[in-house]
Design a protein around this motif. Sequence first.
Motif, PDB file in Angstrom:
ATOM      1  N   ALA A 123      -1.272 -12.282   3.928  1.00  7.12           N
ATOM      2  CA  ALA A 123      -2.168 -11.492   4.766  1.00  7.12           C
ATOM      3  C   ALA A 123      -1.510 -11.185   6.106  1.00  7.12           C
ATOM      4  O   ALA A 123      -1.595 -10.064   6.620  1.00  7.12           O
ATOM      5  CB  ALA A 123      -3.479 -12.233   4.970  1.00  7.12           C
ATOM      6  N   GLY A 124      -0.810 -12.181   6.679  1.00  6.47           N
ATOM      7  CA  GLY A 124      -0.174 -11.989   7.975  1.00  6.47           C
ATOM      8  C   GLY A 124       0.946 -10.969   7.923  1.00  6.47           C
ATOM      9  O   GLY A 124       1.062 -10.115   8.809  1.00  6.47           O
ATOM     10  N   SER A 125       1.742 -11.030   6.854  1.00 12.41           N
ATOM     11  CA  SER A 125       2.851 -10.081   6.804  1.00 12.41           C
ATOM     12  C   SER A 125       2.321  -8.671   6.554  1.00 12.41           C
ATOM     13  O   SER A 125       2.882  -7.695   7.049  1.00 12.41           O
ATOM     14  CB  SER A 125       3.851 -10.484   5.728  1.00 12.41           C
ATOM     15  OG  SER A 125       3.240 -10.504   4.479  1.00 12.41           O
ATOM     16  N   TYR A 126       1.205  -8.575   5.831  1.00 15.67           N
ATOM     17  CA  TYR A 126       0.581  -7.267   5.615  1.00 15.67           C
ATOM     18  C   TYR A 126       0.098  -6.708   6.944  1.00 15.67           C
ATOM     19  O   TYR A 126       0.314  -5.526   7.259  1.00 15.67           O
ATOM     20  CB  TYR A 126      -0.574  -7.426   4.623  1.00 15.67           C
ATOM     21  CG  TYR A 126      -1.056  -6.138   3.995  1.00 15.67           C
ATOM     22  CD1 TYR A 126      -0.239  -5.027   3.920  1.00 15.67           C
ATOM     23  CD2 TYR A 126      -2.332  -6.049   3.461  1.00 15.67           C
ATOM     24  CE1 TYR A 126      -0.679  -3.862   3.335  1.00 15.67           C
ATOM     25  CE2 TYR A 126      -2.787  -4.895   2.867  1.00 15.67           C
ATOM     26  CZ  TYR A 126      -1.966  -3.805   2.810  1.00 15.67           C
ATOM     27  OH  TYR A 126      -2.411  -2.652   2.221  1.00 15.67           O
ATOM     28  N   THR A 127      -0.548  -7.579   7.768  1.00 17.54           N
ATOM     29  CA  THR A 127      -1.005  -7.123   9.075  1.00 17.54           C
ATOM     30  C   THR A 127       0.173  -6.612   9.898  1.00 17.54           C
ATOM     31  O   THR A 127       0.104  -5.532  10.495  1.00 17.54           O
ATOM     32  CB  THR A 127      -1.703  -8.269   9.830  1.00 17.54           C
ATOM     33  OG1 THR A 127      -2.703  -8.821   8.996  1.00 17.54           O
ATOM     34  CG2 THR A 127      -2.333  -7.765  11.111  1.00 17.54           C
ATOM     35  N   GLY A 128       1.278  -7.391   9.910  1.00 14.51           N
ATOM     36  CA  GLY A 128       2.445  -6.975  10.674  1.00 14.51           C
ATOM     37  C   GLY A 128       2.965  -5.622  10.210  1.00 14.51           C
ATOM     38  O   GLY A 128       3.228  -4.730  11.024  1.00 14.51           O
ATOM     39  N   ALA A 129       3.064  -5.459   8.890  1.00 13.82           N
ATOM     40  CA  ALA A 129       3.586  -4.205   8.354  1.00 13.82           C
ATOM     41  C   ALA A 129       2.639  -3.045   8.642  1.00 13.82           C
ATOM     42  O   ALA A 129       3.071  -1.943   8.989  1.00 13.82           O
ATOM     43  CB  ALA A 129       3.814  -4.343   6.855  1.00 13.82           C
ATOM     44  N   LEU A 130       1.315  -3.290   8.529  1.00 13.59           N
ATOM     45  CA  LEU A 130       0.357  -2.222   8.788  1.00 13.59           C
ATOM     46  C   LEU A 130       0.422  -1.785  10.243  1.00 13.59           C
ATOM     47  O   LEU A 130       0.304  -0.592  10.546  1.00 13.59           O
ATOM     48  CB  LEU A 130      -1.064  -2.692   8.460  1.00 13.59           C
ATOM     49  CG  LEU A 130      -1.433  -2.774   6.985  1.00 13.59           C
ATOM     50  CD1 LEU A 130      -2.880  -3.209   6.838  1.00 13.59           C
ATOM     51  CD2 LEU A 130      -1.235  -1.437   6.303  1.00 13.59           C
ATOM     52  N   GLN A 198      -3.449   9.694   3.100  1.00 10.83           N
ATOM     53  CA  GLN A 198      -2.090   9.622   2.559  1.00 10.83           C
ATOM     54  C   GLN A 198      -1.330   8.419   3.115  1.00 10.83           C
ATOM     55  O   GLN A 198      -0.688   7.677   2.380  1.00 10.83           O
ATOM     56  CB  GLN A 198      -1.359  10.936   2.880  1.00 10.83           C
ATOM     57  CG  GLN A 198      -0.240  11.255   1.926  1.00 10.83           C
ATOM     58  CD  GLN A 198      -0.695  11.104   0.469  1.00 10.83           C
ATOM     59  OE1 GLN A 198      -1.720  11.662   0.065  1.00 10.83           O
ATOM     60  NE2 GLN A 198       0.057  10.329  -0.318  1.00 10.83           N
ATOM     61  N   ASP A 199      -1.455   8.216   4.434  1.00 12.09           N
ATOM     62  CA  ASP A 199      -0.776   7.069   5.058  1.00 12.09           C
ATOM     63  C   ASP A 199      -1.335   5.765   4.510  1.00 12.09           C
ATOM     64  O   ASP A 199      -0.586   4.827   4.222  1.00 12.09           O
ATOM     65  CB  ASP A 199      -0.985   7.100   6.580  1.00 12.09           C
ATOM     66  CG  ASP A 199      -0.348   8.322   7.202  1.00 12.09           C
ATOM     67  OD1 ASP A 199       0.449   8.968   6.498  1.00 12.09           O
ATOM     68  OD2 ASP A 199      -0.658   8.635   8.365  1.00 12.09           O
ATOM     69  N   ALA A 200      -2.665   5.706   4.373  1.00 14.20           N
ATOM     70  CA  ALA A 200      -3.290   4.482   3.892  1.00 14.20           C
ATOM     71  C   ALA A 200      -2.810   4.172   2.483  1.00 14.20           C
ATOM     72  O   ALA A 200      -2.572   3.019   2.135  1.00 14.20           O
ATOM     73  CB  ALA A 200      -4.811   4.618   3.913  1.00 14.20           C
ATOM     74  N   MET A 201      -2.661   5.211   1.663  1.00 13.45           N
ATOM     75  CA  MET A 201      -2.239   4.959   0.285  1.00 13.45           C
ATOM     76  C   MET A 201      -0.809   4.470   0.214  1.00 13.45           C
ATOM     77  O   MET A 201      -0.485   3.573  -0.573  1.00 13.45           O
ATOM     78  CB  MET A 201      -2.413   6.209  -0.575  1.00 13.45           C
ATOM     79  CG  MET A 201      -3.837   6.351  -1.062  1.00 13.45           C
ATOM     80  SD  MET A 201      -4.054   7.637  -2.284  1.00 13.45           S
ATOM     81  CE  MET A 201      -3.677   6.772  -3.797  1.00 13.45           C
ATOM     82  N   SER A 202       0.071   5.025   1.033  1.00 16.55           N
ATOM     83  CA  SER A 202       1.451   4.526   0.958  1.00 16.55           C
ATOM     84  C   SER A 202       1.524   3.121   1.552  1.00 16.55           C
ATOM     85  O   SER A 202       2.307   2.288   1.082  1.00 16.55           O
ATOM     86  CB  SER A 202       2.432   5.492   1.623  1.00 16.55           C
ATOM     87  OG  SER A 202       2.073   5.697   2.955  1.00 16.55           O
ATOM     88  N   ALA A 203       0.677   2.838   2.555  1.00 17.14           N
ATOM     89  CA  ALA A 203       0.630   1.471   3.085  1.00 17.14           C
ATOM     90  C   ALA A 203       0.133   0.514   2.006  1.00 17.14           C
ATOM     91  O   ALA A 203       0.657  -0.594   1.853  1.00 17.14           O
ATOM     92  CB  ALA A 203      -0.279   1.410   4.301  1.00 17.14           C
ATOM     93  N   ALA A 204      -0.865   0.954   1.228  1.00 17.77           N
ATOM     94  CA  ALA A 204      -1.399   0.089   0.178  1.00 17.77           C
ATOM     95  C   ALA A 204      -0.358  -0.149  -0.912  1.00 17.77           C
ATOM     96  O   ALA A 204      -0.272  -1.239  -1.470  1.00 17.77           O
ATOM     97  CB  ALA A 204      -2.660   0.708  -0.424  1.00 17.77           C
ATOM     98  N   ALA A 205       0.449   0.887  -1.201  1.00 17.83           N
ATOM     99  CA  ALA A 205       1.503   0.710  -2.205  1.00 17.83           C
ATOM    100  C   ALA A 205       2.511  -0.321  -1.721  1.00 17.83           C
ATOM    101  O   ALA A 205       2.936  -1.193  -2.479  1.00 17.83           O
ATOM    102  CB  ALA A 205       2.196   2.040  -2.490  1.00 17.83           C
ATOM    103  N   TRP A 206       2.868  -0.262  -0.425  1.00 15.36           N
ATOM    104  CA  TRP A 206       3.756  -1.291   0.125  1.00 15.36           C
ATOM    105  C   TRP A 206       3.076  -2.652   0.005  1.00 15.36           C
ATOM    106  O   TRP A 206       3.703  -3.636  -0.376  1.00 15.36           O
ATOM    107  CB  TRP A 206       4.074  -0.998   1.597  1.00 15.36           C
ATOM    108  CG  TRP A 206       5.031  -1.993   2.168  1.00 15.36           C
ATOM    109  CD1 TRP A 206       6.393  -1.902   2.176  1.00 15.36           C
ATOM    110  CD2 TRP A 206       4.706  -3.248   2.769  1.00 15.36           C
ATOM    111  NE1 TRP A 206       6.925  -3.027   2.753  1.00 15.36           N
ATOM    112  CE2 TRP A 206       5.916  -3.877   3.122  1.00 15.36           C
ATOM    113  CE3 TRP A 206       3.517  -3.914   3.041  1.00 15.36           C
ATOM    114  CZ2 TRP A 206       5.977  -5.123   3.730  1.00 15.36           C
ATOM    115  CZ3 TRP A 206       3.566  -5.164   3.642  1.00 15.36           C
ATOM    116  CH2 TRP A 206       4.793  -5.759   3.985  1.00 15.36           C
ATOM    117  N   GLY A 207       1.777  -2.663   0.299  1.00 16.00           N
ATOM    118  CA  GLY A 207       1.041  -3.923   0.329  1.00 16.00           C
ATOM    119  C   GLY A 207       0.907  -4.590  -1.024  1.00 16.00           C
ATOM    120  O   GLY A 207       0.622  -5.785  -1.094  1.00 16.00           O
ATOM    121  N   SER A 208       1.086  -3.852  -2.105  1.00 12.27           N
ATOM    122  CA  SER A 208       1.028  -4.510  -3.404  1.00 12.27           C
ATOM    123  C   SER A 208       2.382  -5.083  -3.783  1.00 12.27           C
ATOM    124  O   SER A 208       2.477  -5.845  -4.728  1.00 12.27           O
ATOM    125  CB  SER A 208       0.590  -3.552  -4.502  1.00 12.27           C
ATOM    126  OG  SER A 208      -0.085  -2.481  -3.975  1.00 12.27           O
ATOM    127  N   GLY A 209       3.418  -4.687  -3.085  1.00  7.80           N
ATOM    128  CA  GLY A 209       4.739  -5.190  -3.425  1.00  7.80           C
ATOM    129  C   GLY A 209       5.395  -4.280  -4.442  1.00  7.80           C
ATOM    130  O   GLY A 209       4.942  -4.153  -5.570  1.00  7.80           O
TER     131      GLY A 209
END
Lengths: 353, 357
Positions: A123-130, A198-209
């Motif tokens: 969760a923390g690394s996701y926050t940092g990346a977001l 669009q940004d949210a979706m690419s962030a979510a794709a990163w967030g799934s690994g």
Amino acid sequence: MKLAERVPSRNGRPQYLLRSLNPPVSLRFDRRTIVVGVIVVALIVLVGAYTLTAGASHTPLSDVVSALLGQGDRRTEMVVVKWRLPRLLFAIFCGAALGMSGALFQSLTRNPLGSPDIIGFAAGSYTGALLVMLVAGSTGYYLVAAGSLIGGIVTAALVYLLAYRRGVEGFRLIIMGIGVSAVLGSVNSYLMLRAKLQDAMSAAAWGSGSLNGLSFDQFWPMLTILVLLVPMALALGPGMRQLEMGDDAAKALGLRTERLRLGVVVIGVALTALVTAAAGPISFIALAAPQIARRLTGVSGIGMIPAALTGALLLTCADVVANSIQLPVGIITVSIGGTYLLWLLVREYRRRK
Amino acid sequence: MSSTTELVGERATPQTRTPVSRGTVHTPTFRTLGLLAAAGILVVVTIASIMIGARDLTVDTVLAALFNPDGTTEALIIWELRVPRTVVGLVVGPALGLAGALIQAFTRNPLADPGILGVNAGAGFFVTIAVGVLGFNDARGYVWFALVGAGVVTVLVYLIGSVGTGTANPVQMTLAGVALSAVLGGIASGISLKNPQAFDNMRYWGAGSIGGRSLEVVAAIAPLIFLGVILALLVAKPLNALAMGEDVGRSLGVSVMGTRIVVVVAVTVLAGGATALAGPIGFIGLMVPHIVRWFVGPDQRWIMAYTLVVSPILLLVADILARIILPSGELRVGLVTAVVGAPILIMLARRKKVSGL
């Protein structure tokens, strides 16, 4: 140095000993563990070979081999060596790092749910990346990697400190992880709501690994750090086996338990952080790999090398599936890994009857 | 690690529970007075929820619009936005709190809340299917999917949690909830990453909000939640008896199996209904029964009565806070409750023993 001396067994299974007087090192090998290890490596090679042939266009195995040897035509070499090979290497090494990290955390908490995923690192690394992707508006690979690293490490440190009460206890570590992850989860969904679709979706794709779009440029730095971390992780192994017998026994044997624990948390988080920075938070490999490895080798402890090999095999297989249905690999690992965990729980509960 | 792995180091063993605290308010008179005071606060908060919003309206304007809806902008704001929102809060708050109180008493685990047991993931999964696969786009359409999803997953978690021991083991249920939530969450995000429309709907639904629901939807769900409340109040006494152990409960004439079934039905209806209406809102169900227990001790009848009143207070206050901090509506109540709730969870876990039941 004497090679592979067969020694009387401790648990009724054939074992071999590798001994050297100078430096004074001895390694004990269990035959079944070695056999399993060889089989897993063979499977990784097989699945890996398939990965290199499969894709948008099928490449025959003979062409793959000649491309790898640098004798193929330029187009095949481009596809196989430039595109498919780095992806495969990432799958193997990320899987191995996650497997080791999971083994460390599960020994530490004496709990199969103990993985850096659970104590809030993800969760923390996701926050940092977001924050980097959606607030600073940068999608540069290295900036996102740095953001996720800082976010994850700060969170893990926070959870560790919150759980600290005259030492760290596994159960409390998990509860603190749940609490801190929930707050960060809120922050994450707030950031997602603010962003353009669009940004949210690419962030979510990163967030799934995801292993998409990785090349050798990103592979070498990761491999360098991994080569540094793995010996440190392996060095923790003997101490961890003593710690598994309980704190009192370990202390009586002269072990500094708190220092060892901190070492395990630091190396375990570093291994996961490395993967997260490279490919995003790939979940459940760290959870499932040590447990599967333990059942395959049939030993009571959690071995780090079997866990690493199993992790590599799992992620390589998950990537084959992910690639064929065009989804981030993390989605596959969480679905399959979670199902496996459910099966594990049901089996465990049946036995308690 | 030994071959008989313990899945969680600390397990709730009823035999070794510490004596429970009687709470800070002992006598029935003071408890009744406290309940009345809480009800008074609820009235004040309800009025505040109608008064406060993005647009500054005077008390006179609000009153005029409330009692004489004449189609002006003010009347529309009051009747289309603020009243439905407040009513949803008043329906969803008690449902979440009561579901939490039930699941905590039932599993004898003070860390249990319906979200941890997979209700949210189940509802979310079914809503994703509805939007991403079946093409529903209207919040009214997927209310029912959320409800069914919550029900199916609660029952599944209960079944997995009962494997082996035959009784619902609290730790087993929690772990089963975590694992099942992970699987369903993974599949749901897979679907939504393939479908931008579904992704967009899900990121809003997943944040949890009591705004933007029409009164008709509330009217459709409210009877279900009412049924859940009645069922919950009916099992308050049997749960008190079972708190002393199954055998004592049985000898006091309580049907263990019957109580369990009623509790599972009530939790499903309450948490499922609330999640269907407002999306996943965390921590109300975990927090409120805890806070209440500090005041009134372990008697489920008092816990439930207080929970019914205190939960909507917290939910409406969180919602008002969200509206004041960001009038644009981006800060949704589900996000605020987690930020307020998690520190309390952490505080509880840092205490030497998690408070007994």
